[in-house]
Design a protein around this motif. Structure first.
Motif, PDB file in Angstrom:
ATOM      1  N   ALA A  13       0.814  -1.215   0.000  1.00 45.77           N
ATOM      2  CA  ALA A  13       0.000   0.000   0.000  1.00 45.77           C
ATOM      3  C   ALA A  13       0.851   1.270   0.000  1.00 45.77           C
ATOM      4  CB  ALA A  13      -0.932  -0.004   1.206  1.00 45.77           C
ATOM      5  N   TRP A  14       2.086   1.196   0.480  1.00 47.04           N
ATOM      6  CA  TRP A  14       2.967   2.355   0.470  1.00 47.04           C
ATOM      7  C   TRP A  14       3.193   2.837  -0.957  1.00 47.04           C
ATOM      8  CZ3 TRP A  14       7.487   4.487  -1.227  1.00 47.04           C
ATOM      9  CH2 TRP A  14       8.018   5.554  -0.483  1.00 47.04           C
ATOM     10  N   TRP A  15       3.115   1.932  -1.918  1.00 50.61           N
ATOM     11  CA  TRP A  15       3.377   2.235  -3.331  1.00 50.61           C
ATOM     12  C   TRP A  15       2.103   2.549  -4.114  1.00 50.61           C
ATOM     13  CZ3 TRP A  15       8.289   3.088  -4.387  1.00 50.61           C
ATOM     14  CH2 TRP A  15       9.247   2.540  -3.523  1.00 50.61           C
ATOM     15  N   ALA A  16       0.975   2.684  -3.437  1.00 51.86           N
ATOM     16  CA  ALA A  16      -0.295   2.964  -4.108  1.00 51.86           C
ATOM     17  C   ALA A  16      -0.246   4.319  -4.809  1.00 51.86           C
ATOM     18  CB  ALA A  16      -1.437   2.940  -3.100  1.00 51.86           C
TER      19      ALA A  16
ATOM     20  N   GLU B 289      -1.803   7.214  -5.082  1.00 51.46           N
ATOM     21  CA  GLU B 289      -2.765   8.038  -4.368  1.00 51.46           C
ATOM     22  C   GLU B 289      -2.430   9.515  -4.567  1.00 51.46           C
ATOM     23  OE1 GLU B 289      -2.849   8.830   0.187  1.00 51.46           O
ATOM     24  OE2 GLU B 289      -3.916   6.961  -0.188  1.00 51.46           O
ATOM     25  N   ALA B 290      -3.279  10.229  -5.294  1.00 54.06           N
ATOM     26  CA  ALA B 290      -3.030  11.644  -5.563  1.00 54.06           C
ATOM     27  C   ALA B 290      -3.438  12.520  -4.381  1.00 54.06           C
ATOM     28  CB  ALA B 290      -3.772  12.078  -6.817  1.00 54.06           C
ATOM     29  N   ASP B 291      -4.408  12.078  -3.617  1.00 48.48           N
ATOM     30  CA  ASP B 291      -4.874  12.813  -2.443  1.00 48.48           C
ATOM     31  C   ASP B 291      -4.582  11.976  -1.210  1.00 48.48           C
ATOM     32  OD1 ASP B 291      -6.001  14.836  -4.057  1.00 48.48           O
ATOM     33  OD2 ASP B 291      -7.785  13.613  -4.364  1.00 48.48           O
ATOM     34  N   GLY B 292      -4.643  12.602  -0.084  1.00 47.93           N
ATOM     35  CA  GLY B 292      -4.436  11.853   1.142  1.00 47.93           C
ATOM     36  C   GLY B 292      -3.100  12.157   1.782  1.00 47.93           C
ATOM     37  N   ARG B 293      -2.697  11.300   2.675  1.00 49.66           N
ATOM     38  CA  ARG B 293      -1.516  11.578   3.494  1.00 49.66           C
ATOM     39  C   ARG B 293      -0.221  10.974   2.963  1.00 49.66           C
ATOM     40  NH1 ARG B 293      -1.328   7.273   8.029  1.00 49.66           N
ATOM     41  NH2 ARG B 293      -2.602   5.680   7.077  1.00 49.66           N
ATOM     42  N   HIS B 294      -0.272  10.238   1.870  1.00 47.13           N
ATOM     43  CA  HIS B 294       0.936   9.598   1.342  1.00 47.13           C
ATOM     44  C   HIS B 294       1.682  10.546   0.410  1.00 47.13           C
ATOM     45  CE1 HIS B 294      -1.520   5.976   2.464  1.00 47.13           C
ATOM     46  NE2 HIS B 294      -0.437   5.865   3.187  1.00 47.13           N
ATOM     47  N   VAL B 295       2.605  11.320   1.001  1.00 50.71           N
ATOM     48  CA  VAL B 295       3.325  12.346   0.227  1.00 50.71           C
ATOM     49  C   VAL B 295       4.179  11.746  -0.879  1.00 50.71           C
ATOM     50  CG1 VAL B 295       3.294  14.050   2.072  1.00 50.71           C
ATOM     51  CG2 VAL B 295       5.199  12.439   1.919  1.00 50.71           C
ATOM     52  N   GLN B 296       4.656  10.535  -0.675  1.00 46.22           N
ATOM     53  CA  GLN B 296       5.488   9.902  -1.693  1.00 46.22           C
ATOM     54  C   GLN B 296       4.677   9.663  -2.964  1.00 46.22           C
ATOM     55  OE1 GLN B 296       4.392   8.368   1.013  1.00 46.22           O
ATOM     56  NE2 GLN B 296       3.631   6.335   0.460  1.00 46.22           N
ATOM     57  N   ALA B 297       3.464   9.177  -2.831  1.00 46.43           N
ATOM     58  CA  ALA B 297       2.608   8.911  -3.989  1.00 46.43           C
ATOM     59  C   ALA B 297       2.214  10.214  -4.668  1.00 46.43           C
ATOM     60  CB  ALA B 297       1.366   8.141  -3.573  1.00 46.43           C
ATOM     61  N   ARG B 298       1.908  11.223  -3.879  1.00 46.93           N
ATOM     62  CA  ARG B 298       1.574  12.519  -4.450  1.00 46.93           C
ATOM     63  C   ARG B 298       2.705  13.031  -5.330  1.00 46.93           C
ATOM     64  NH1 ARG B 298       0.386  16.444   0.011  1.00 46.93           N
ATOM     65  NH2 ARG B 298       0.129  14.487   1.082  1.00 46.93           N
TER      66      ARG B 298
ATOM     67  N   TRP C 267       5.002  11.310  -7.198  1.00 47.65           N
ATOM     68  CA  TRP C 267       5.089  10.726  -8.534  1.00 47.65           C
ATOM     69  C   TRP C 267       3.818  10.928  -9.341  1.00 47.65           C
ATOM     70  CZ3 TRP C 267       6.019   6.662  -4.694  1.00 47.65           C
ATOM     71  CH2 TRP C 267       4.929   5.814  -4.475  1.00 47.65           C
ATOM     72  N   VAL C 268       2.660  10.953  -8.686  1.00 49.12           N
ATOM     73  CA  VAL C 268       1.402  11.160  -9.413  1.00 49.12           C
ATOM     74  C   VAL C 268       1.355  12.576  -9.984  1.00 49.12           C
ATOM     75  CG1 VAL C 268      -1.111  11.340  -9.159  1.00 49.12           C
ATOM     76  CG2 VAL C 268       0.107   9.371  -8.208  1.00 49.12           C
ATOM     77  N   GLN C 269       1.717  13.573  -9.186  1.00 49.79           N
ATOM     78  CA  GLN C 269       1.702  14.951  -9.670  1.00 49.79           C
ATOM     79  C   GLN C 269       2.751  15.200 -10.742  1.00 49.79           C
ATOM     80  OE1 GLN C 269       1.823  17.471  -6.194  1.00 49.79           O
ATOM     81  NE2 GLN C 269      -0.291  17.003  -5.652  1.00 49.79           N
ATOM     82  N   ALA C 270       3.783  14.360 -10.783  1.00 54.99           N
ATOM     83  CA  ALA C 270       4.804  14.464 -11.830  1.00 54.99           C
ATOM     84  C   ALA C 270       4.363  13.765 -13.111  1.00 54.99           C
ATOM     85  CB  ALA C 270       6.129  13.878 -11.341  1.00 54.99           C
ATOM     86  N   GLY C 271       3.186  13.110 -13.080  1.00 53.08           N
ATOM     87  CA  GLY C 271       2.658  12.447 -14.277  1.00 53.08           C
ATOM     88  C   GLY C 271       3.022  10.986 -14.406  1.00 53.08           C
ATOM     89  N   TRP C 272       3.344  10.361 -13.282  1.00 56.79           N
ATOM     90  CA  TRP C 272       3.746   8.956 -13.274  1.00 56.79           C
ATOM     91  C   TRP C 272       2.835   8.148 -12.367  1.00 56.79           C
ATOM     92  CZ3 TRP C 272       8.027   6.827 -15.882  1.00 56.79           C
ATOM     93  CH2 TRP C 272       8.742   7.751 -16.636  1.00 56.79           C
ATOM     94  N   ARG C 273       2.911   6.833 -12.516  1.00 57.22           N
ATOM     95  CA  ARG C 273       2.195   5.914 -11.636  1.00 57.22           C
ATOM     96  C   ARG C 273       3.074   4.694 -11.412  1.00 57.22           C
ATOM     97  NH1 ARG C 273       0.402   1.644 -14.467  1.00 57.22           N
ATOM     98  NH2 ARG C 273       0.285   1.857 -16.702  1.00 57.22           N
ATOM     99  N   VAL C 274       2.834   4.008 -10.317  1.00 51.98           N
ATOM    100  CA  VAL C 274       3.499   2.729 -10.089  1.00 51.98           C
ATOM    101  C   VAL C 274       2.736   1.691 -10.888  1.00 51.98           C
ATOM    102  CG1 VAL C 274       3.983   0.929  -8.392  1.00 51.98           C
ATOM    103  CG2 VAL C 274       4.423   3.321  -7.834  1.00 51.98           C
ATOM    104  N   GLY C 275       3.434   1.034 -11.805  1.00 51.11           N
ATOM    105  CA  GLY C 275       2.815  -0.008 -12.611  1.00 51.11           C
ATOM    106  C   GLY C 275       2.920  -1.370 -11.960  1.00 51.11           C
ATOM    107  N   ASP C 276       4.014  -1.585 -11.240  1.00 50.78           N
ATOM    108  CA  ASP C 276       4.240  -2.875 -10.594  1.00 50.78           C
ATOM    109  C   ASP C 276       5.237  -2.667  -9.465  1.00 50.78           C
ATOM    110  OD1 ASP C 276       3.958  -5.726 -10.334  1.00 50.78           O
ATOM    111  OD2 ASP C 276       5.936  -5.926 -11.223  1.00 50.78           O
ATOM    112  N   VAL C 277       5.048  -3.406  -8.400  1.00 46.07           N
ATOM    113  CA  VAL C 277       5.995  -3.369  -7.288  1.00 46.07           C
ATOM    114  C   VAL C 277       6.176  -4.792  -6.771  1.00 46.07           C
ATOM    115  CG1 VAL C 277       4.232  -2.836  -5.553  1.00 46.07           C
ATOM    116  CG2 VAL C 277       6.597  -2.267  -5.108  1.00 46.07           C
TER     117      VAL C 277
END
Length: 84
Positions: free
Chosen positions: A41-44, A46-55, A57-67
Motif C-alpha cells: 500500500a505504500w506504493w499505491a 494516491e493523488a490525495d491523502g496523506r501519502h506524500v510519496q505517492a503525491r 510521482w502522481v503529480q509528476a505524471g507517473w504511476r506505479v505499474g508494478d511493485v
C-alpha cells in the motif's frame, strides 16, 4: 515537495517505463521508511491523502505499474488520461 520531490524530478526527466530498486530510490531520496519495504500500500497511486510519496510521482505524471516487495523493485510508467 520535500524529499520525494527528488524522485519526482528524476522521473520527469526519464523515459517510460522506469524500473528502480528500493535501494536506488532509498539513495535518491535520502532514505525510505521500513513500511516501503513491507507494505504494498505504500506504493499505491494516491493523488490525495496523506501519502506524500505517492503525491510526488502522481503529480509528476507517473504511476506505479508494478511493485515487488520480495525483489525490492518498482516499475513506474507515465500516467495516461485513463488513469485518473
Amino acid at each position: 515537495m520535500g524529499k520525494y520531490g527528488l524522485l519526482a524530478d528524476y522521473l520527469r526527466h526519464a523515459a517510460s517505463p522506469v524500473s528502480m530498486t528500493f535501494d536506488e530510490i532509498d539513495h535518491l531520496v535520502g532514505g525510505l521508511p521500513a513500511s516501503a519495504r513491507r507494505h504494498r500500500a505504500w506504493w499505491a497511486n494516491e493523488a490525495d491523502g496523506r501519502h506524500v510519496q505517492a503525491r510526488a510521482w502522481v503529480q509528476a505524471g507517473w504511476r506505479v505499474g508494478d511493485v515487488s516487495l520480495t525483489q525490492e523493485r518498482v516499475r513506474f510508467a507515465r500516467a495516461s488520461a485513463t488513469d485518473a
